[in-house]
Scaffold this active site. Sequence first.
Site, PDB file in Angstrom:
ATOM      1  N   LYS A 179       8.320  38.912  23.952  1.00 50.34           N
ATOM      2  CA  LYS A 179       8.340  40.246  24.558  1.00 50.34           C
ATOM      3  C   LYS A 179       7.251  41.085  23.899  1.00 50.34           C
ATOM      4  CE  LYS A 179      10.169  44.137  23.760  1.00 50.34           C
ATOM      5  NZ  LYS A 179       8.976  44.953  24.083  1.00 50.34           N
ATOM      6  N   GLU A 253       8.458  41.723  10.097  1.00 56.29           N
ATOM      7  CA  GLU A 253       7.166  42.192   9.563  1.00 56.29           C
ATOM      8  C   GLU A 253       7.074  43.657   9.933  1.00 56.29           C
ATOM      9  OE1 GLU A 253       5.284  40.400   7.785  1.00 56.29           O
ATOM     10  OE2 GLU A 253       5.503  38.308   8.361  1.00 56.29           O
ATOM     11  N   CYS A 287      -1.012  47.531   9.915  1.00 57.66           N
ATOM     12  CA  CYS A 287       0.156  47.717   9.054  1.00 57.66           C
ATOM     13  C   CYS A 287      -0.166  47.657   7.566  1.00 57.66           C
ATOM     14  CB  CYS A 287       1.183  46.644   9.398  1.00 57.66           C
ATOM     15  SG  CYS A 287       0.476  44.995   9.380  1.00 57.66           S
ATOM     16  N   GLU A 386       4.447  56.380   6.393  1.00 57.83           N
ATOM     17  CA  GLU A 386       3.425  55.659   7.161  1.00 57.83           C
ATOM     18  C   GLU A 386       2.955  56.551   8.317  1.00 57.83           C
ATOM     19  OE1 GLU A 386       4.568  52.351   9.835  1.00 57.83           O
ATOM     20  OE2 GLU A 386       2.995  51.213   8.842  1.00 57.83           O
TER      21      GLU A 386
HETATM   22  P1  NAD Z   1       8.036  49.489  17.368  1.00 63.09           P
HETATM   23  O1  NAD Z   1       9.006  49.064  16.336  1.00 63.09           O
HETATM   24  O2  NAD Z   1       8.256  50.754  18.072  1.00 63.09           O
HETATM   25  O3  NAD Z   1       7.933  48.370  18.508  1.00 63.09           O
HETATM   26  C1  NAD Z   1       7.568  47.037  18.225  1.00 63.09           C
HETATM   27  C2  NAD Z   1       8.117  46.134  19.305  1.00 63.09           C
HETATM   28  O4  NAD Z   1       9.533  46.078  19.216  1.00 63.09           O
HETATM   29  C3  NAD Z   1       7.828  46.580  20.730  1.00 63.09           C
HETATM   30  O5  NAD Z   1       7.652  45.421  21.517  1.00 63.09           O
HETATM   31  C4  NAD Z   1       9.097  47.332  21.110  1.00 63.09           C
HETATM   32  O6  NAD Z   1       9.295  47.364  22.498  1.00 63.09           O
HETATM   33  C5  NAD Z   1      10.149  46.509  20.410  1.00 63.09           C
HETATM   34  N1  NAD Z   1      11.341  47.205  19.961  1.00 63.09           N
HETATM   35  C6  NAD Z   1      11.441  48.478  19.506  1.00 63.09           C
HETATM   36  N2  NAD Z   1      12.706  48.717  19.098  1.00 63.09           N
HETATM   37  C7  NAD Z   1      13.411  47.570  19.268  1.00 63.09           C
HETATM   38  C8  NAD Z   1      14.759  47.175  19.013  1.00 63.09           C
HETATM   39  N3  NAD Z   1      15.642  48.018  18.473  1.00 63.09           N
HETATM   40  N4  NAD Z   1      15.129  45.916  19.305  1.00 63.09           N
HETATM   41  C9  NAD Z   1      14.243  45.038  19.808  1.00 63.09           C
HETATM   42  N5  NAD Z   1      12.957  45.348  20.093  1.00 63.09           N
HETATM   43  C10 NAD Z   1      12.541  46.601  19.819  1.00 63.09           C
HETATM   44  O7  NAD Z   1       6.606  49.455  16.647  1.00 63.09           O
HETATM   45  P2  NAD Z   1       5.184  49.810  17.283  1.00 63.09           P
HETATM   46  O8  NAD Z   1       5.075  51.295  17.340  1.00 63.09           O
HETATM   47  O9  NAD Z   1       4.931  49.016  18.503  1.00 63.09           O
HETATM   48  O10 NAD Z   1       4.206  49.247  16.146  1.00 63.09           O
HETATM   49  C11 NAD Z   1       3.853  49.979  15.043  1.00 63.09           C
HETATM   50  C12 NAD Z   1       4.656  49.574  13.818  1.00 63.09           C
HETATM   51  O11 NAD Z   1       4.548  48.174  13.601  1.00 63.09           O
HETATM   52  C13 NAD Z   1       4.155  50.205  12.543  1.00 63.09           C
HETATM   53  O12 NAD Z   1       5.237  50.658  11.776  1.00 63.09           O
HETATM   54  C14 NAD Z   1       3.450  49.076  11.834  1.00 63.09           C
HETATM   55  O13 NAD Z   1       3.364  49.205  10.442  1.00 63.09           O
HETATM   56  C15 NAD Z   1       4.262  47.915  12.230  1.00 63.09           C
HETATM   57  N6  NAD Z   1       3.481  46.677  12.118  1.00 63.09           N
HETATM   58  C16 NAD Z   1       3.797  45.791  11.128  1.00 63.09           C
HETATM   59  C17 NAD Z   1       3.042  44.631  10.959  1.00 63.09           C
HETATM   60  C18 NAD Z   1       3.372  43.637   9.884  1.00 63.09           C
HETATM   61  O14 NAD Z   1       2.918  42.511   9.970  1.00 63.09           O
HETATM   62  N7  NAD Z   1       4.147  43.985   8.883  1.00 63.09           N
HETATM   63  C19 NAD Z   1       1.979  44.383  11.802  1.00 63.09           C
HETATM   64  C20 NAD Z   1       1.674  45.302  12.805  1.00 63.09           C
HETATM   65  C21 NAD Z   1       2.453  46.450  12.951  1.00 63.09           C
END
Ligand code: NAD
Length: 481
Positions: A179, A253, A287, A386
């Site tokens: 997804k 992650e 990230c 962040e």
């Molecule tokens: P997000 O958590 O809003 O969404 C990430 C994904 O999860 C999307 O596909 C979203 O639709 C889905 N999602 C959101 N809530 C969910 C839930 N409760 N259950 C299942 N799926 C859910 O994050 P974002 O805004 O898309 O990305 C930015 C964040 O991701 C930042 O905090 C960044 O640090 C983190 N990030 C971490 C890494 C890593 O490797 N540690 C890499 C890239 C980004």
Amino acid sequence: MEIEHSTLFIDGEWAKPATGGAIQVFSPTTEQLFGIFPESSTADVDSAVAAAGRALRSSEWANLDGSDRAAILDRFADAVERRSEERASLVSRQNGMPITLARFAEGDAPVQLLRYYSDLIRSSSVEEVRQSLSSAGTTIVRKEPVGVVAAIAPWNYPAILSMFKIAPALAAGCTVVLKPSPETTLDSYLLAEAAVEAGLPAGVLNIVTGGPDVGQYLVAHPGVSKVAFTGSTPAGRHIGRVCGELLRPVTLELGGKSAALILDDADIETTVAGLATASLLNSGQTCYMSTRILAPANRYSEFLDAVTAMAASLPIGDPADAGTFVGPLVSERQYKRVLSMIDAGSAEGATVTTGGKRPAHLDRGWFVEPTVFGNLSNDANIAKDEVFGPVLTVIPYSDEADAIALANDSEYGLGGTVWTADRDRGIDVARKVETGSFGVNTYGLDWGSPFGGVKASGVGRELGPEGLASYYSLKSIFLPE
Ligand code: NAD
């Protein structure tokens, strides 16, 4: 409409969605609508998980050994490679990633990762015979695919972060329901096309679309055996709770607020040049960025001025231009969030030494100038939280022990860097920082080595043999003498 999809990729076919919902894609550069695709319903997720479950047990997939799967991954890599330029450009158009970065991170890197896991699986064995330590018999320790994997990706590096999960999962013999994020789903259609071209057996890779609701439904689905999630810490905590209740393996992650420790012997020019990519890559929407820059108090103003000058000099503009280093933020929501965090940082009393607003020459698009905060402590909210945008904080420290204590005084632990003329001193500092990865005078992921976080930055590791291991379940088979 420029890019329009009306189907989902389920069970090796382009399936009509069960209901009529649609998701629109807006360019962060022009703010114009340019794409549309269907939103999956729970019935579509059910079909995708069922297809992945059938594929897991099908003779076309379950009967393959590592070298058979490696051959499929190689074909998949070739098909993914044929779409590298198109994928890089599509990602850049969706999330504003500068094209030069997109060509590597979203174009080439997914191909490299597939080939890495193909080589690894070709040369590894899934069974090992051990002499029992408690009887005269032997034990076969066997690695089996953990099952159907729910892979959930964010928008910042959609193709490579999806591949962090898909490549090792398929190498291990799992099947996947991916997804992507709603902001960056269009590129996943190229992945599906490549899967068809490469002849992946039906149901081995399925893609469902939608936001958090669809993600939550997928994570808790009874047909899923493992969840691999990259995204924000709050969403990760929620997914962790759900998987804990279900006793379902999960890799998380999550976010970060990593430190750059500039030691007192660091060369100012090379340090600041290195910080451009270590702290502001993808307009700060990465990230592991070193966004808490710790500078020695006795050279504080020198480093603050140099970081300010570096941030002010970065080319900002159309992400399609090869010379652009800072593109727009992914969405209006993210743009408003970052600007309001900058305002709150100023209200806290920190000084904005450059940036802080929309660039004067860009009246369209979700652009925010690279912004540097000085004269603040590690306790300021802008230093702790962040931002996920082009925002740096430069914080003074008294001595090396203080710098390490400040680096560790964070709820997160994902990346980090040290900048020094003395490599051994840098490695010594690296050993003392509480984090999952760290760079000495550089920062760059290595496909062959684990990546992940400690503390609120996550649980588990991706990449390397360790990333593959997380897609296996272990079975011990005891044999008599
Ligand atoms: P997000 O958590 O809003 O969404 C990430 C994904 O999860 C999307 O596909 C979203 O639709 C889905 N999602 C959101 N809530 C969910 C839930 N409760 N259950 C299942 N799926 C859910 O994050 P974002 O805004 O898309 O990305 C930015 C964040 O991701 C930042 O905090 C960044 O640090 C983190 N990030 C971490 C890494 C890593 O490797 N540690 C890499 C890239 C980004």
